[in-house]
Design a protein around this motif. Structure first.
Motif, mmCIF file in Angstrom:
data_model
loop_
_atom_site.group_PDB
_atom_site.id
_atom_site.type_symbol
_atom_site.label_atom_id
_atom_site.label_comp_id
_atom_site.label_asym_id
_atom_site.label_seq_id
_atom_site.Cartn_x
_atom_site.Cartn_y
_atom_site.Cartn_z
ATOM 1 N N SER A 114 26.824 -11.376 14.434
ATOM 2 C CA SER A 114 26.834 -10.791 15.780
ATOM 3 C C SER A 114 27.141 -9.299 15.735
ATOM 4 O O SER A 114 26.643 -8.535 16.561
ATOM 5 C CB SER A 114 27.873 -11.498 16.650
ATOM 6 O OG SER A 114 27.541 -12.854 16.795
ATOM 7 N N ALA A 115 27.925 -8.867 14.766
ATOM 8 C CA ALA A 115 28.271 -7.456 14.632
ATOM 9 C C ALA A 115 27.102 -6.622 14.113
ATOM 10 O O ALA A 115 27.168 -5.400 14.136
ATOM 11 C CB ALA A 115 29.462 -7.294 13.699
ATOM 12 N N ALA A 116 26.024 -7.263 13.656
ATOM 13 C CA ALA A 116 24.884 -6.541 13.095
ATOM 14 C C ALA A 116 23.803 -6.273 14.129
ATOM 15 O O ALA A 116 22.756 -5.727 13.800
ATOM 16 C CB ALA A 116 24.289 -7.324 11.922
ATOM 17 N N ILE A 117 24.048 -6.641 15.397
ATOM 18 C CA ILE A 117 23.069 -6.392 16.456
ATOM 19 C C ILE A 117 23.748 -5.702 17.628
ATOM 20 O O ILE A 117 24.966 -5.779 17.789
ATOM 21 C CB ILE A 117 22.378 -7.693 16.923
ATOM 22 C CG1 ILE A 117 23.409 -8.705 17.427
ATOM 23 C CG2 ILE A 117 21.515 -8.284 15.833
ATOM 24 C CD1 ILE A 117 22.807 -9.941 18.055
ATOM 25 N N ARG A 118 22.943 -5.017 18.417
ATOM 26 C CA ARG A 118 23.470 -4.346 19.607
ATOM 27 C C ARG A 118 22.411 -4.383 20.698
ATOM 28 O O ARG A 118 21.239 -4.659 20.437
ATOM 29 C CB ARG A 118 23.848 -2.896 19.301
ATOM 30 C CG ARG A 118 22.669 -2.025 18.908
ATOM 31 C CD ARG A 118 23.024 -0.545 18.892
ATOM 32 N NE ARG A 118 21.965 0.254 18.339
ATOM 33 C CZ ARG A 118 20.870 0.640 18.996
ATOM 34 N NH1 ARG A 118 20.690 0.287 20.247
ATOM 35 N NH2 ARG A 118 19.948 1.382 18.407
ATOM 36 N N GLU A 119 22.825 -4.068 21.899
ATOM 37 C CA GLU A 119 21.889 -3.942 23.015
ATOM 38 C C GLU A 119 21.029 -2.700 22.799
ATOM 39 O O GLU A 119 21.465 -1.738 22.161
ATOM 40 C CB GLU A 119 22.649 -3.797 24.343
ATOM 41 C CG GLU A 119 23.436 -5.003 24.760
ATOM 42 C CD GLU A 119 22.566 -6.151 25.239
ATOM 43 O OE1 GLU A 119 21.438 -5.921 25.707
ATOM 44 O OE2 GLU A 119 23.030 -7.299 25.130
ATOM 45 N N ALA A 120 19.826 -2.705 23.354
ATOM 46 C CA ALA A 120 18.964 -1.526 23.289
ATOM 47 C C ALA A 120 19.561 -0.427 24.169
ATOM 48 O O ALA A 120 20.163 -0.704 25.207
ATOM 49 C CB ALA A 120 17.562 -1.872 23.763
ATOM 50 N N TRP A 121 19.428 0.841 23.726
ATOM 51 C CA TRP A 121 19.966 1.959 24.496
ATOM 52 C C TRP A 121 19.179 2.125 25.789
ATOM 53 O O TRP A 121 17.963 2.125 25.789
ATOM 54 C CB TRP A 121 19.876 3.271 23.720
ATOM 55 C CG TRP A 121 20.599 3.377 22.414
ATOM 56 C CD1 TRP A 121 20.112 3.939 21.282
ATOM 57 C CD2 TRP A 121 21.928 2.981 22.086
ATOM 58 N NE1 TRP A 121 21.047 3.898 20.276
ATOM 59 C CE2 TRP A 121 22.174 3.304 20.755
ATOM 60 C CE3 TRP A 121 22.938 2.351 22.800
ATOM 61 C CZ2 TRP A 121 23.384 3.039 20.121
ATOM 62 C CZ3 TRP A 121 24.133 2.080 22.171
ATOM 63 C CH2 TRP A 121 24.345 2.429 20.849
ATOM 64 N N LEU A 122 19.885 2.332 26.892
ATOM 65 C CA LEU A 122 19.246 2.700 28.157
ATOM 66 C C LEU A 122 19.114 4.213 28.256
ATOM 67 O O LEU A 122 18.180 4.714 28.871
ATOM 68 C CB LEU A 122 20.054 2.186 29.343
ATOM 69 C CG LEU A 122 19.871 0.729 29.714
ATOM 70 C CD1 LEU A 122 20.776 0.365 30.877
ATOM 71 C CD2 LEU A 122 18.432 0.444 30.069
ATOM 72 N N PRO A 149 24.221 8.173 22.877
ATOM 73 C CA PRO A 149 23.396 7.123 23.475
ATOM 74 C C PRO A 149 24.280 6.016 24.045
ATOM 75 O O PRO A 149 25.457 5.915 23.692
ATOM 76 C CB PRO A 149 22.564 6.610 22.298
ATOM 77 C CG PRO A 149 23.412 6.871 21.105
ATOM 78 C CD PRO A 149 24.185 8.133 21.411
ATOM 79 N N GLY A 150 23.709 5.200 24.918
ATOM 80 C CA GLY A 150 24.490 4.100 25.473
ATOM 81 C C GLY A 150 23.638 3.033 26.116
ATOM 82 O O GLY A 150 22.543 3.296 26.607
ATOM 83 N N ALA A 151 24.148 1.809 26.112
ATOM 84 C CA ALA A 151 23.531 0.667 26.780
ATOM 85 C C ALA A 151 24.258 0.444 28.102
ATOM 86 O O ALA A 151 25.283 1.076 28.375
ATOM 87 C CB ALA A 151 23.632 -0.573 25.894
ATOM 88 N N ALA A 152 23.746 -0.459 28.919
ATOM 89 C CA ALA A 152 24.373 -0.743 30.209
ATOM 90 C C ALA A 152 25.819 -1.166 29.999
ATOM 91 O O ALA A 152 26.117 -2.012 29.166
ATOM 92 C CB ALA A 152 23.605 -1.833 30.934
ATOM 93 N N GLY A 153 26.723 -0.531 30.742
ATOM 94 C CA GLY A 153 28.144 -0.856 30.651
ATOM 95 C C GLY A 153 28.911 -0.018 29.643
ATOM 96 O O GLY A 153 30.138 -0.047 29.622
#
Length: 182
Positions: A114-122, A149-153
């Motif tokens: 789970s630590a190897a994935i992230r949300e796509a950047w918005l 960069p950042g994703a929602a939240g």
């Protein structure tokens, strides 16, 4: 005199080497192993009905590189050997993986931590965004440049184009940044 090595000892050695060499493989049932244990005149349906059902998980079917968006076509569905359970903190369901971005290289046949994935950047670093401050009936908006960069939240830093002041705000689902009084 050399002792002959049994097939199961060879498999155990290969498994230990695979675990030491990097990552945990998903223990999937192999049809060749199943058919070796069954008589040759049984059909595949009979063999499958005699086997206990294991947990179904998704693992990569090819190398997925850092920064690459994970698509369901890059994953394959495997059934774990009966009695084997997936480790904690791994993503193995379609809703956990589809559209996410790999943070590191994901190898075929291995669980996906789970630590190897992230949300796509918005919002990307250096992008021009609208920044909003809302307090009661008061709404102030400005244009700013993202410093990360950042994703929602996510909490990101932005620089106000007019004043040059650096603010921290939360990325909203529509790609805008909402700041609060500090």
């Amino acid at each position: 005199m050399a002792m002959p090595i049994s097939c199961s000892a060879l498999r155990r050695t290969a498994l230990v080497l695979a675990l030491v060499a990097g990552g945990m493989p998903a223990f999937a049932q192999e049809s060749a192993d199943q058919s070796a244990n069954q008589s040759t005149d049984q059909s595949a349906t009979q063999i499958a009905s005699n086997q206990p059902v294991g947990e179904v998980v998704l693992i990569p079917n090819r190398v997925i590189y850092p920064g690459e968006t994970i698509e369901l076509a890059a994953l394959k569905r495997v059934t774990l050997i009966a009695g084997k359970h997936k480790p904690d903190a791994v993503a193995t369901r379609a809703e956990d993986l589809d559209g996410k971005v790999a943070k590191r290289t994901l190898l075929p046949g291995r669980y996906i931590p789970s630590a190897a994935i992230r949300e796509a950047w918005l919002v990307e670093q250096g992008a021009s965004v609208q920044v909003f401050f809302i307090a009661g009936g008061l709404t102030i908006s400005a244009t700013a440049v993202t410093l990360q960069p950042g994703a929602a939240g996510d909490l990101v830093k932005v620089r106000n184009i007019d004043s040059g002041k650096i603010l921290s705000g939360t990325v909203m689902a529509d790609g805008t940044i909402q700041v609060s009084a500090s």
